[in-house]
Design a protein around this motif. Structure first.
Motif, mmCIF file in Angstrom:
data_model
loop_
_atom_site.group_PDB
_atom_site.id
_atom_site.type_symbol
_atom_site.label_atom_id
_atom_site.label_comp_id
_atom_site.label_asym_id
_atom_site.label_seq_id
_atom_site.Cartn_x
_atom_site.Cartn_y
_atom_site.Cartn_z
ATOM 1 N N LEU A 1 -67.072 -20.217 27.332
ATOM 2 C CA LEU A 1 -66.644 -19.934 25.966
ATOM 3 C C LEU A 1 -67.658 -20.446 24.959
ATOM 4 O O LEU A 1 -67.917 -19.804 23.933
ATOM 5 C CB LEU A 1 -65.270 -20.558 25.700
ATOM 6 N N GLY A 2 -68.244 -21.604 25.234
ATOM 7 C CA GLY A 2 -69.302 -22.091 24.359
ATOM 8 C C GLY A 2 -70.464 -21.122 24.291
ATOM 9 O O GLY A 2 -70.994 -20.829 23.212
ATOM 10 N N ALA B 1 -65.936 -21.720 19.701
ATOM 11 C CA ALA B 1 -65.574 -22.302 21.002
ATOM 12 C C ALA B 1 -64.840 -23.619 20.823
ATOM 13 O O ALA B 1 -63.851 -23.894 21.521
ATOM 14 C CB ALA B 1 -66.825 -22.508 21.852
ATOM 15 N N ALA B 2 -65.302 -24.455 19.895
ATOM 16 C CA ALA B 2 -64.619 -25.721 19.639
ATOM 17 C C ALA B 2 -63.214 -25.480 19.094
ATOM 18 O O ALA B 2 -62.259 -26.148 19.497
ATOM 19 C CB ALA B 2 -65.426 -26.574 18.668
ATOM 20 N N VAL B 3 -63.079 -24.519 18.183
ATOM 21 C CA VAL B 3 -61.758 -24.186 17.648
ATOM 22 C C VAL B 3 -60.837 -23.693 18.765
ATOM 23 O O VAL B 3 -59.649 -24.033 18.813
ATOM 24 C CB VAL B 3 -61.879 -23.127 16.532
ATOM 25 N N THR B 4 -61.388 -22.904 19.684
ATOM 26 C CA THR B 4 -60.591 -22.408 20.806
ATOM 27 C C THR B 4 -60.117 -23.558 21.683
ATOM 28 O O THR B 4 -58.945 -23.589 22.102
ATOM 29 C CB THR B 4 -61.417 -21.418 21.645
ATOM 30 N N ALA B 5 -61.000 -24.500 21.976
ATOM 31 C CA ALA B 5 -60.612 -25.661 22.786
ATOM 32 C C ALA B 5 -59.550 -26.494 22.069
ATOM 33 O O ALA B 5 -58.589 -26.967 22.690
ATOM 34 C CB ALA B 5 -61.835 -26.512 23.109
ATOM 35 N N ILE B 6 -59.696 -26.662 20.756
ATOM 36 C CA ILE B 6 -58.702 -27.420 19.989
ATOM 37 C C ILE B 6 -57.363 -26.690 19.988
ATOM 38 O O ILE B 6 -56.299 -27.305 20.146
ATOM 39 C CB ILE B 6 -59.204 -27.650 18.549
ATOM 40 N N GLY C 1 -52.052 -38.859 30.004
ATOM 41 C CA GLY C 1 -52.227 -39.246 31.397
ATOM 42 C C GLY C 1 -53.682 -39.345 31.792
ATOM 43 O O GLY C 1 -54.589 -39.335 30.947
ATOM 44 N N PRO C 2 -53.970 -39.400 33.090
ATOM 45 C CA PRO C 2 -55.322 -39.649 33.576
ATOM 46 C C PRO C 2 -56.334 -38.551 33.228
ATOM 47 O O PRO C 2 -57.532 -38.814 33.206
ATOM 48 C CB PRO C 2 -55.145 -39.765 35.093
ATOM 49 N N THR C 3 -55.862 -37.346 32.969
ATOM 50 C CA THR C 3 -56.803 -36.262 32.648
ATOM 51 C C THR C 3 -57.029 -36.098 31.149
ATOM 52 O O THR C 3 -57.754 -35.194 30.731
ATOM 53 C CB THR C 3 -56.307 -34.925 33.227
ATOM 54 N N GLY C 4 -56.433 -36.951 30.336
ATOM 55 C CA GLY C 4 -56.538 -36.810 28.886
ATOM 56 C C GLY C 4 -57.967 -36.820 28.370
ATOM 57 O O GLY C 4 -58.312 -36.063 27.449
ATOM 58 N N GLY C 5 -58.801 -37.662 28.944
ATOM 59 C CA GLY C 5 -60.187 -37.727 28.496
ATOM 60 C C GLY C 5 -60.953 -36.442 28.766
ATOM 61 O O GLY C 5 -61.753 -35.999 27.942
ATOM 62 N N TYR C 6 -60.691 -35.846 29.910
ATOM 63 C CA TYR C 6 -61.356 -34.590 30.236
ATOM 64 C C TYR C 6 -60.929 -33.497 29.268
ATOM 65 O O TYR C 6 -61.749 -32.661 28.854
ATOM 66 C CB TYR C 6 -61.038 -34.168 31.674
ATOM 67 N N LEU C 7 -59.639 -33.494 28.897
ATOM 68 C CA LEU C 7 -59.151 -32.493 27.952
ATOM 69 C C LEU C 7 -59.862 -32.632 26.610
ATOM 70 O O LEU C 7 -60.279 -31.628 26.012
ATOM 71 C CB LEU C 7 -57.640 -32.634 27.775
ATOM 72 N N LEU C 8 -60.020 -33.857 26.128
ATOM 73 C CA LEU C 8 -60.763 -34.073 24.888
ATOM 74 C C LEU C 8 -62.226 -33.650 25.050
ATOM 75 O O LEU C 8 -62.847 -33.119 24.124
ATOM 76 C CB LEU C 8 -60.680 -35.538 24.473
ATOM 77 N N GLY C 9 -62.757 -33.889 26.238
ATOM 78 C CA GLY C 9 -64.138 -33.513 26.504
ATOM 79 C C GLY C 9 -64.373 -32.017 26.446
ATOM 80 O O GLY C 9 -65.514 -31.569 26.238
ATOM 81 N N PHE C 10 -63.314 -31.220 26.622
ATOM 82 C CA PHE C 10 -63.473 -29.766 26.518
ATOM 83 C C PHE C 10 -64.029 -29.373 25.148
ATOM 84 O O PHE C 10 -64.864 -28.475 25.050
ATOM 85 C CB PHE C 10 -62.127 -29.063 26.717
ATOM 86 N N VAL C 11 -63.553 -30.024 24.110
ATOM 87 C CA VAL C 11 -64.014 -29.695 22.758
ATOM 88 C C VAL C 11 -65.502 -30.011 22.620
ATOM 89 O O VAL C 11 -66.286 -29.188 22.135
ATOM 90 C CB VAL C 11 -63.196 -30.462 21.698
ATOM 91 N N ALA C 12 -65.884 -31.196 23.073
ATOM 92 C CA ALA C 12 -67.288 -31.595 22.975
ATOM 93 C C ALA C 12 -68.184 -30.711 23.836
ATOM 94 O O ALA C 12 -69.262 -30.287 23.403
ATOM 95 C CB ALA C 12 -67.443 -33.060 23.396
ATOM 96 N N GLY C 13 -67.745 -30.427 25.064
ATOM 97 C CA GLY C 13 -68.554 -29.599 25.954
ATOM 98 C C GLY C 13 -68.730 -28.190 25.432
ATOM 99 O O GLY C 13 -69.839 -27.635 25.463
ATOM 100 N N ALA C 14 -67.639 -27.590 24.941
ATOM 101 C CA ALA C 14 -67.722 -26.236 24.405
ATOM 102 C C ALA C 14 -68.638 -26.189 23.191
ATOM 103 O O ALA C 14 -69.472 -25.278 23.048
ATOM 104 C CB ALA C 14 -66.328 -25.733 24.032
ATOM 105 N N TYR C 15 -68.497 -27.167 22.322
ATOM 106 C CA TYR C 15 -69.338 -27.202 21.110
ATOM 107 C C TYR C 15 -70.814 -27.372 21.467
ATOM 108 O O TYR C 15 -71.683 -26.671 20.926
ATOM 109 C CB TYR C 15 -68.889 -28.333 20.186
ATOM 110 N N LEU C 16 -71.096 -28.298 22.374
ATOM 111 C CA LEU C 16 -72.479 -28.570 22.751
ATOM 112 C C LEU C 16 -73.147 -27.350 23.374
ATOM 113 O O LEU C 16 -74.269 -26.975 23.004
ATOM 114 C CB LEU C 16 -72.534 -29.748 23.715
ATOM 115 N N VAL C 17 -72.469 -26.703 24.321
ATOM 116 C CA VAL C 17 -73.041 -25.511 24.939
ATOM 117 C C VAL C 17 -73.208 -24.409 23.898
ATOM 118 O O VAL C 17 -74.204 -23.678 23.901
ATOM 119 C CB VAL C 17 -72.168 -25.030 26.111
#
Length: 199
Positions: A63-64, A72-77, A105-121
């Protein structure tokens, strides 16, 4: 007649952006399509070693490349907001709970990382890296690193750095390498089709 500017994203190549109501409708439809793809990719598990693999980080980074950084960041948000509102859009929902309880829960950080990863790509592909195998490989690698940085940091605060590395990073090396290779191959291939159509 002035030459049309070259598109910087795949979405703009197939569906050019506009600064009017039709352009807003385009953005809304792309965001909804993107969150639907993210939901589907979260639910689809592929047998893999040492743990089953979802295609979600691949879709996030695609998506990025396709949408560009902002959309892409808006989509992840938007995807995270859907989950926060209780829609069963995440992996293992509703079995493991829904809404903010799941996100904390334990995957919360990865979910937040989706926004950063999508934006960066998106940023990197807007600068042309998505048009080549090597460039897209770099973009995918950096995007995955961004996602894992958030995921690892979140887990480390909860269970310590050593356990977070062992449980939250190491098991996903092979799957991440495969998804990086898929993204690196497929996005430039689509661009080559776009460029041939424009020639």
């Amino acid at each position: 007649m002035a030459a049309q500017p070259l598109p910087t994203t795949l979405a703009s190549a197939f569906w050019p952006a506009r600064d009017d109501a039709a352009g807003l409708a385009r953005s809304v439809l792309l965001v909804l399509a993107g969150t639907a793809l993210l939901t589907l990719s979260a639910k689809l598990k592929v047998p893999f070693y040492p743990v089953p693999m979802t295609m979600q980080t691949l879709v996030v980074l695609w998506l990025g490349a396709a949408y560009g950084s902002r959309l892409a960041a808006v989509t992840a948000i938007a995807y995270l907001l859907e989950g926060a509102l209780g829609l069963p859009v995440f992996a293992d929902t509703p079995e493991r709970g829904i809404g903010l309880a799941y996100m904390m829960g334990p995957t919360g950080g990865y979910l937040l990382g989706f926004v950063a990863g999508a934006y960066l790509v998106g940023v990197l592909c807007e600068r042309g890296l998505g048009r080549s195998l090597v460039g897209m490989g770099v973009a995918m690698t950096l995007g995955h690193l961004a996602i894992f940085a958030f995921g690892f940091g979140w887990l480390a605060m909860a269970i310590g750095a050593a356990k977070a590395w062992t449980l939250g990073v190491v098991p996903f090396f092979a799957a991440t390498a495969l998804k990086t290779a898929l993204g690196a191959a497929m996005v430039p291939a689509v661009w080559s089709v776009v460029d041939k159509r424009r020639a």
